[in-house]
Write an enzyme that holds these catalytic residues in place. Structure first.
Site: not given
Length: 879
Positions: A128, A268, A271-272, A304-305, A308
């Site tokens: 990304e 940081g 989110e793959n 957070h990840e 996602h």
């Protein structure tokens, strides 16, 4: 500039691609000199578009060697395709076909940290936003979603762990000591969510049972020496999975969820799908190596990840202009998660502090943009606080408008409608409208208009009618490309207090808080049945990302600090009082007057310390003076020297006036109980260390002795860093010997721990006691790596962003230093260079001497051969 001047890309020009990719099969043969990548892609013509004939197929690609191209098994001669530095152009002969493309890349030479690269001894990816095009030729855009199957082949001894997205479906031993693992991700995804990791890694393992009863295997991978630092991240992951099920009804969808910690990472975390790759600073923690802030950050970033997986992966962005669709929504989700896990009010204060101190600055600068930009030259430049933090505030406003239950209904509808799709912000807002029967047409201006709105509030009281009225005017300053703004829909949450500090009813059903829907340039809101003139508590909970002007007296602010039922506004009143006192002192310094601190501030702080019923974390937040960065935003022409002098003077006066209370509070909170990163314990440490920070401002032995004793006896990194920081930041010479001693001891003890040494670097570079010569010396330290983003952030960014008085030294040496670093880093890692340059972009806000020096620095950068990232920032800054 490299090649031609970069061109802007516009949202209005968006079109679907001419072809879609159904399946993507990748094979990586990892080698020490180079890596061979074979991609087999199955395309079909986009039938929703009109075609007179089969259009050409342009595939994105850069920084790689093209070995061969085949269509439907037939090798294509070089004279039948076109390839340049940025793309491969093919001419299909049918509306459904298969391509096989072989490329050779050199991850060990990839310093941009995009695509496939080496971090220490492992291979890892970051795709990304547009990193996948550095791996193979592809339709590298978020609306092209495909089912990926990935095979990784490598030397088994060097790389025993081979990971990619999804579920492992095949493992095989090969000749010459190699092995192979094949992974399949059954969910369609864009290339930016692709991930690969290969290395000699260890892992910790756990499991989570979903609400439907499925067992999910959880693994966190890291290098062997860091394996004892993964437990907190695992606990955080399980908390996040449970919370997302309970609050949003979102269940994890694969058999395995993996996290890998790497030292070299521009961001940081990422989110793959099923294989999250994290900057090691955002996943590794032990009480002796990480502070409370790090523990809380890890919990938030892991959440957070993970979140996602639905708000970003299962439903993704149609194009990069929609970036806040996934990031703003997910930041809001992780903020709510953190608020539920810790103190909700303190979390809100922390988020607003970040927004006001840094995002408001972004909104007022040359790179200002809406949360859905109209154009960009380099998408990497738009991973900004505006997209993330302001984007989250816009989502929060929708939450405030439709309510908690309505927001859940809207999010359920959004996921139901768009699962497996690449969509837009309009799709998100439409789901909220349709689920709740509300009209958010005007509200959508928040997505299209840049800048921070300003609310000017006045009031009146009619004693005879017993009516109180609030008149609110809204405006928004001009931003690049947007000179005039239409009125926003702004939810303004308010309450009213009577003369005894009691909340007054503000709705017919007796509620003491209400939300005013401000939609016009000016509106008046009338409250009946007011038997006395109330004091308004405005913008409760920071219900909208705006600047608020209301003529509070200092007595009003002290009254709100003591009586407001809204915790956020109690803190905000304290901040407003401190700002008022500080800016008065700034004016006195500029006019050469004697400095005197209004005792109302010192007395108010004393009352906070005396009230043992208050949340200690909240007291610590209220005792913290506004940052120099935020104070700078209160001035038309920034005077860094006067701001620094005024702030230091106020700290010293508070310490002197409240010395006994500060010592008493510190001693009460100093305990030997085992470390726990729990909210109550964090609150106690926060207040204790805030008291110590004030006491070390005094030029006597009391504070210094407390800090030295705490450093020597500390059993956790929070107390260690707090003590060391106090000694470094002390503005008097009596602390210098102790500071020198602890810095040397700390560096010797933690020399082999990258993340801990980053804290050591940052604490010095960001301190006003540190001159540029010391910063340059830090960059020669054996633990410093000039290519590593974390190290650059810890030294270069810390100095230029936090150490304002020395960075902005009138000699211009700080500007020259940053200019040299930007030019050097741009040749290696354009993303990082574009982040480093930010302090120079605000040159127009300073005095004439500094303005000239900063402009000169930007022009020197402009003369070099620049990446698109830096070109965009410099050209907009100088416009």
């Amino acid at each position: 500039m490299k090649d031609a001047q970069p061109r802007a890309i516009y949202l209005k020009d968006y079109q679907q691609p001419d072809y879609w990719i159904d399946t993507t099969a990748l094979t990586f043969e990892l080698g020490e000199e180079s890596t061979l990548v074979t991609s087999t892609l199955n395309f079909h013509l986009n039938e929703s578009k009109t075609h007179d004939s089969l259009p050409p197929l342009p595939l994105h690609g850069t920084d790689m060697e093209l070995v061969s191209v085949a269509i439907d098994g037939e090798v294509i001669p070089a004279d039948q395709y076109q390839v340049d530095k940025h793309q491969l152009m093919l001419q299909p002969k049918s509306d459904a076909f298969e391509t096989t493309i072989v490329t050779r890349i050199k991850p060990q030479e990839n310093t941009s940290l995009e695509g496939l690269y080496r971090s220490s001894s492992m291979y890892c990816t970051q795709c990304e936003a547009e990193g996948f095009r550095k791996i193979t030729y592809y339709l590298d855009r978020p609306d092209v979603m495909s089912v990926f199957t990935t095979t990784v082949i490598a030397d088994k001894e060097k790389y025993p762990v081979l990971l990619s997205n999804g579920n492992a479906i095949k493992r095989q031993e090969l000749d010459n000591g190699r092995h192979m693992v094949t992974w399949n991700d059954p969910f369609k995804k864009p290339a930016y969510l692709f991930a690969l990791v290969a290395g000699n890694l260890e892992f910790i393992e756990d499991s989570f049972t979903t609400m439907s009863g499925r067992e999910v295997n959880l693994k966190i991978f890291t290098e062997a020496h860091n394996i004892t630092k993964c437990d907190h991240a695992m606990r955080s992951l399980k908390k996040a999975m449970k919370w997302d099920e309970e609050v949003y009804g979102r269940e994890y969808d694969l058999d395995m969820f993996m996290i890998v910690a790497v030292d070299d990472f521009n961001m940081g975390a990422m989110e793959n799908k099923g294989l999250n790759i994290f900057n090691s600073s955002a996943v590794l923690a032990r009480p002796d190596t990480a502070t409370d802030a790090a523990f809380q950050r890890i919990e938030a970033v892991v959440a957070h990840e993970y979140f996602h997986n639905w708000s970003g992966n299962r439903v993704t962005c149609r194009d990069w202009f929609q970036l806040s669709l996934k990031e703003g929504f997910t930041v809001f989700r992780d903020a709510e998660f953190s608020a539920d896990m810790n103190s909700r009010t303190v979390k809100r204060v922390e988020d607003v502090n970040l927004l006001r101190s840094h995002q408001f600055v972004e909104d007022a600068g040359p790179m200002a943009h809406p949360i859905r930009p109209d154009s960009f030259i380099e998408i990497n430049n738009f991973y900004t606080l505006t997209i993330y933090e302001k984007g989250a505030e816009v989502v929060r406003m929708i939450h405030n408008i439709v309510g908690k239950e309505g927001f859940r209904k809207g999010s359920d509808l959004y996921f139901e409608r768009h699962d497996g799709q690449a969509v837009t912000t309009e799709n998100f807002v439409s789901a909220m409208e349709d689920a709740n029967g509300v009209d958010l047409t005007q509200f959508q201006r928040w997505y299209n208009q840049a800048g921070t709105p300003v609310l000017d509030v006045s009031d009146a009281y009619d004693e005879e009618k017993q009516e109180y009225s609030l008149t609110i005017k809204q405006s928004c300053p001009a931003t690049p490309g947007q000179n005039t703004k239409l009125p926003f829909h702004i939810p303004v949450e308010i309450g009213l207090l009577d003369g005894e500090g009691e909340p007054m009813p503000v709705t017919p059903d007796g509620k003491t808080t209400t939300v005013l829907d401000l939609k016009d340039e000016e509106q008046t809101f009338v409250f009946a049945g007011m038997d006395e003139r109330p004091l308004p508590s405005l913008l409760r909970g920071f219900s909208a990302p705006v600047r608020l002007n209301y003529d509070y007296s200092r007595e009003d602010l002290v009254f709100l600090m003591s009586n407001d039922e809204d915790g956020f506004n109690r803190w905000d009143s304290c901040q407003r009082l401190a700002i008022d006192v500080l800016m008065e002192l700034v004016s006195a310094i500029q006019e050469g007057k004697e400095l005197v601190v209004d005792t109302s501030l010192i007395n108010a702080y004393g009352q906070l310390l005396a009230d043992e019923s208050l949340d200690k974390a909240m007291v610590a937040e209220m005792l913290n003076l506004p940052s120099e960065t935020y104070l700078a935003e209160q001035m038309d022409v920034i005077d860094v020297d006067a701001i620094h002098q005024a702030r230091e003077f106020v700290k010293q006066q508070i310490a002197a006036g409240l010395k006994d209370q500060l010592v008493d509070t510190y001693k009460k909170l100093r305990t030997d109980k085992p470390y726990q990163p729990e909210a109550a314990d964090i609150a106690e440490r926060s207040l204790k260390n805030t008291c110590m920070a004030y006491l070390t401002e005094l030029d006597d032995v009391v504070g210094v002795d407390l800090a030295k004793a705490q450093y020597e006896s500390a059993t956790n990194m929070t107390d260690t860093m707090a003590a060391m920081g106090c000694l470094i930041n002390a503005s008097h010479e009596s602390a210098a010997p102790a500071a020198k001693m602890v810095l040397a001891e700390f560096a010797e003890k933690w020399a082999d721990d990258n993340n801990v040494m980053d804290m050591w670097f940052s604490s010095q570079a960001g301190s006003a006691s540190t001159k540029l010569e010391t910063v340059k010396a830090l960059m020669e330290h054996p633990s410093y790596d000039k290519k590593n983003p974390n190290k650059m952030r810890a030294v270069v960014s810390a100095f230029c962003v936090r150490n304002l008085v020395n960075f902005h030294d009138l000699s211009g040496s700080g500007y020259e230093f940053l200019t040299d670093e930007v030019i050097r880093v741009d040749a290696l890692n354009p993303q990082m260079a574009a982040r480093l340059i930010n302090p120079l972009t605000r040159w127009k806000r300073y005095d004439e001497a500094r303005k000239e020096l900063m402009q000169k620095a930007l022009k020197r950068i402009q003369k070099h051969e620049l990446s698109a990232d830096i070109f965009e920032v410099v050209s907009k800054s100088l416009a």
